[in-house]
Design an enzyme around this catalytic site. Structure first.
Site, PDB file in Angstrom:
ATOM      1  N   TYR A   1     -44.899  29.077 -69.588  1.00 35.40           N
ATOM      2  CA  TYR A   1     -44.451  28.668 -68.248  1.00 35.40           C
ATOM      3  C   TYR A   1     -44.651  27.167 -68.128  1.00 35.40           C
ATOM      4  O   TYR A   1     -45.712  26.649 -68.493  1.00 35.40           O
ATOM      5  CB  TYR A   1     -45.269  29.393 -67.184  1.00 35.40           C
ATOM      6  CG  TYR A   1     -44.957  28.970 -65.761  1.00 35.40           C
ATOM      7  CD1 TYR A   1     -43.728  29.282 -65.174  1.00 35.40           C
ATOM      8  CD2 TYR A   1     -45.896  28.255 -65.003  1.00 35.40           C
ATOM      9  CE1 TYR A   1     -43.452  28.893 -63.863  1.00 35.40           C
ATOM     10  CE2 TYR A   1     -45.620  27.875 -63.697  1.00 35.40           C
ATOM     11  CZ  TYR A   1     -44.393  28.195 -63.130  1.00 35.40           C
ATOM     12  OH  TYR A   1     -44.118  27.814 -61.839  1.00 35.40           O
TER      13      TYR A   1
ATOM     14  N   ASP B   1     -47.198  20.776 -73.356  1.00 35.97           N
ATOM     15  CA  ASP B   1     -47.477  21.007 -71.942  1.00 35.97           C
ATOM     16  C   ASP B   1     -48.936  21.436 -71.823  1.00 35.97           C
ATOM     17  O   ASP B   1     -49.290  22.586 -72.070  1.00 35.97           O
ATOM     18  CB  ASP B   1     -46.534  22.070 -71.375  1.00 35.97           C
ATOM     19  CG  ASP B   1     -46.801  22.326 -69.889  1.00 35.97           C
ATOM     20  OD1 ASP B   1     -47.738  21.708 -69.331  1.00 35.97           O
ATOM     21  OD2 ASP B   1     -46.082  23.144 -69.295  1.00 35.97           O
TER      22      ASP B   1
ATOM     23  N   LYS C   1     -53.527  20.386 -63.023  1.00 33.24           N
ATOM     24  CA  LYS C   1     -54.725  21.220 -62.810  1.00 33.24           C
ATOM     25  C   LYS C   1     -56.025  20.396 -62.890  1.00 33.24           C
ATOM     26  O   LYS C   1     -56.375  19.745 -61.916  1.00 33.24           O
ATOM     27  CB  LYS C   1     -54.672  22.427 -63.727  1.00 33.24           C
ATOM     28  CG  LYS C   1     -53.417  23.278 -63.388  1.00 33.24           C
ATOM     29  CD  LYS C   1     -53.361  24.654 -63.992  1.00 33.24           C
ATOM     30  CE  LYS C   1     -52.234  25.474 -63.363  1.00 33.24           C
ATOM     31  NZ  LYS C   1     -51.033  25.622 -64.164  1.00 33.24           N
TER      32      LYS C   1
HETATM   33  C1  LIG Z   1     -49.515  25.522 -63.810  1.00 27.54           C
HETATM   34  C2  LIG Z   1     -48.603  25.088 -64.911  1.00 27.54           C
HETATM   35  C3  LIG Z   1     -47.452  24.327 -64.680  1.00 27.54           C
HETATM   36  C4  LIG Z   1     -46.953  24.058 -63.293  1.00 27.54           C
HETATM   37  O1  LIG Z   1     -47.830  23.282 -62.551  1.00 27.54           O
HETATM   38  P1  LIG Z   1     -47.709  23.317 -60.940  1.00 27.54           P
HETATM   39  O2  LIG Z   1     -48.732  22.303 -60.519  1.00 27.54           O
HETATM   40  O3  LIG Z   1     -48.008  24.710 -60.519  1.00 27.54           O
HETATM   41  O4  LIG Z   1     -46.324  22.904 -60.612  1.00 27.54           O
HETATM   42  C5  LIG Z   1     -46.742  23.852 -65.755  1.00 27.54           C
HETATM   43  N1  LIG Z   1     -47.131  24.114 -67.008  1.00 27.54           N
HETATM   44  C6  LIG Z   1     -48.223  24.856 -67.290  1.00 27.54           C
HETATM   45  C7  LIG Z   1     -48.613  25.109 -68.698  1.00 27.54           C
HETATM   46  C8  LIG Z   1     -48.980  25.389 -66.244  1.00 27.54           C
HETATM   47  O5  LIG Z   1     -50.033  26.157 -66.525  1.00 27.54           O
END
Ligand SMILES: *Cc1c(COP(=O)(O)O)cnc(C)c1O
Length: 428
Positions: free
Chosen positions: A142, A237, A270
């Site tokens: 994701y 990511d 995060k």
């Molecule tokens: C949480 C997450 C996102 C999205 O971040 P948001 O702050 O919720 O938009 C993108 N990539 C990864 C791997 C994530 O865990």
């Protein structure tokens, strides 16, 4: 009726599904979502005054637990100086310097407000820098809710992805090639078909959005080689793994196993916001020069580099750099994972689990899965029973079987022991 139920009914009248992000609605596991009134250290409290040991930590950011004094002080001080100016501040430089110090693959970084923005901008940057349109993503990873990333695999490699969300036109999905995670043969085939057209490959190096699945070492190694050979950029990511699985993030972990390894573009979120809306993406100066105002790739944000959020992120990053922080966090997380495995074995429940730093995953499967398809073979009803069994005993796990878990520095051995006792009862 409980306060949680009352609030949920009231919320559903004014907010679609009663929540501002779908997984919070408990649709997958059933039951009433808990409305949280406050957090303190390793605990969160709901509207009915129940206390839970928190293994979500806002889906990762709360690595120091809730209400860490140094972070609280930094945020309070920053708030007194002003919430937002729409003009540059020194704290943005400090945070950028701090991030770059810990992530040697990047020479420059741009701050944004969400992980979605970070990955969306990273893809645009990769396309702008290479002049190519197509990119690869992996099933089960994701990357936020950008249109071109809400895509699942088509019927075969020669066809392109299909949108996973209504409202995403098929034309937007047609540049996204979706492959199975950890499938080397598919990766080779995709590069032989489209290598010269690929702007980038985006991957969660340890996938936390299909619970906890590591990219296998030979897979990462070959991915790096193929990207380099074909002039495609490798995007890590690390919105979830960044400063969570270790001080040098997942890329530091892979670099320790594959000397010299680095991605081309990285995204963070995060933990770097410490619970405030803050995220980032970065790369070498050579790639970042394509970004506005220097280059032609447009990217902007009214609240980007927000002074209160940057204060929160900076204070968090300073705490996690203290000697022994990740050793202790990793040890505590390992205690939890090993304990859960032992409790499951006692009860004859098929179970596997893994962790890195302060991030973990467990599966009601005999072996650790390597891809999304296998993750989803989990018995959902069994998982839901376990989830509610734990929740009833004051342990708050992710309310979906495809989500990772998080331990904070505030979780004590006693918290782990209480969690394992709850698991013993729930699994029985
Ligand atoms: C949480 C997450 C996102 C999205 O971040 P948001 O702050 O919720 O938009 C993108 N990539 C990864 C791997 C994530 O865990």
């Amino acid at each position: 009726m409980s306060q949680n139920q009352t609030l949920f009914e009231r919320a559903q009248r004014v907010i679609p599904g009663g929540v501002n992000s779908p997984v919070r609605a408990f649709r997958a596991v059933g039951g009433t979502p808990r409305f949280i009134t406050r957090g303190s250290g390793a605990y969160i409290f709901d509207a009915d005054a129940n206390r839970y040991i928190d293994y979500i930590g806002s889906w990762g950011p709360m690595i120091l637990g809730h209400g860490h004094p140094a972070v609280l002080e930094a945020v309070q001080k920053a708030a007194l100086d002003g919430f937002s100016f729409g003009a540059p501040t020194e704290r943005e430089i400090e945070l950028a310097e701090e991030i770059l110090k810990l992530v040697p693959s990047m020479e420059q970084v741009r701050l944004v407000s969400s992980g979605t923005e970070a990955t969306m901008s990273a893809i645009r940057l990769a396309r702008g820098a290479t002049g190519r349109s197509k990119f690869i993503k992996f099933e089960g990873c994701y990357h936020g809710h950008t249109d071109s990333l809400l895509v699942k695999a088509g019927s075969g490699l020669a066809t392109f992805g299909n949108p996973t969300s209504a409202g995403v036109p098929a034309e937007v999905a047609q540049h996204t090639v979706v492959l199975e995670y950890n499938n080397l043969a598919q990766l080779e085939e995709a590069f032989s078909l489209y290598g010269h057209e690929l702007a980038c490959v985006i991957i969660e190096p340890i996938a936390g959005n299909m619970n906890f699945v590591r990219a296998a070492l030979p897979f990462v190694k070959r991915l790096r080689e193929l990207c380099t050979q074909h002039g495609a950029l490798l995007v890590f990511d690390e919105v979830m793994t960044g400063f969570r699985v270790g001080l040098h993030s997942a890329q530091g972990h892979y670099a320790s196993l594959l000397p010299g390894f680095k991605p081309d573009i990285s995204t963070f979120g995060k933990v770097i916001g410490g619970g405030m809306p803050l995220a980032a993406f970065g790369a070498s100066r050579d790639i970042m020069k394509h970004l506005a105002p220097l280059g032609g790739v447009y990217q902007a944000g009214t609240l980007s580099g927000n002074p209160v959020a940057t204060a929160c992120g900076l204070a968090t990053l300073r705490e996690i750099q203290k000697p022994g922080f990740f050793d202790r966090l990793g040890e505590r997380t390992r205690q939890l994972v090993d304990g859960l495995k032992a409790v499951a074995a006692e009860n004859g429940v098929p179970f596997s689990a893994d962790c890195q730093g302060g991030m973990f995953g467990f599966f009601l499967l005999p072996e650790l899965p390597q891809n999304y398809k296998t993750v989803m073979t989990t018995d959902g009803a069994r998982f839901n029973a376990f989830f509610h069994g734990m929740l009833d005993r004051g342990v708050y796990l992710a309310p979906a079987l495809y989500e990772a878990g998080f331990v904070s520095a505030e979780h004590t051995e006693a918290d782990i022991a209480a969690t394992l006792e709850a698991a013993r009862q729930a699994l029985r």
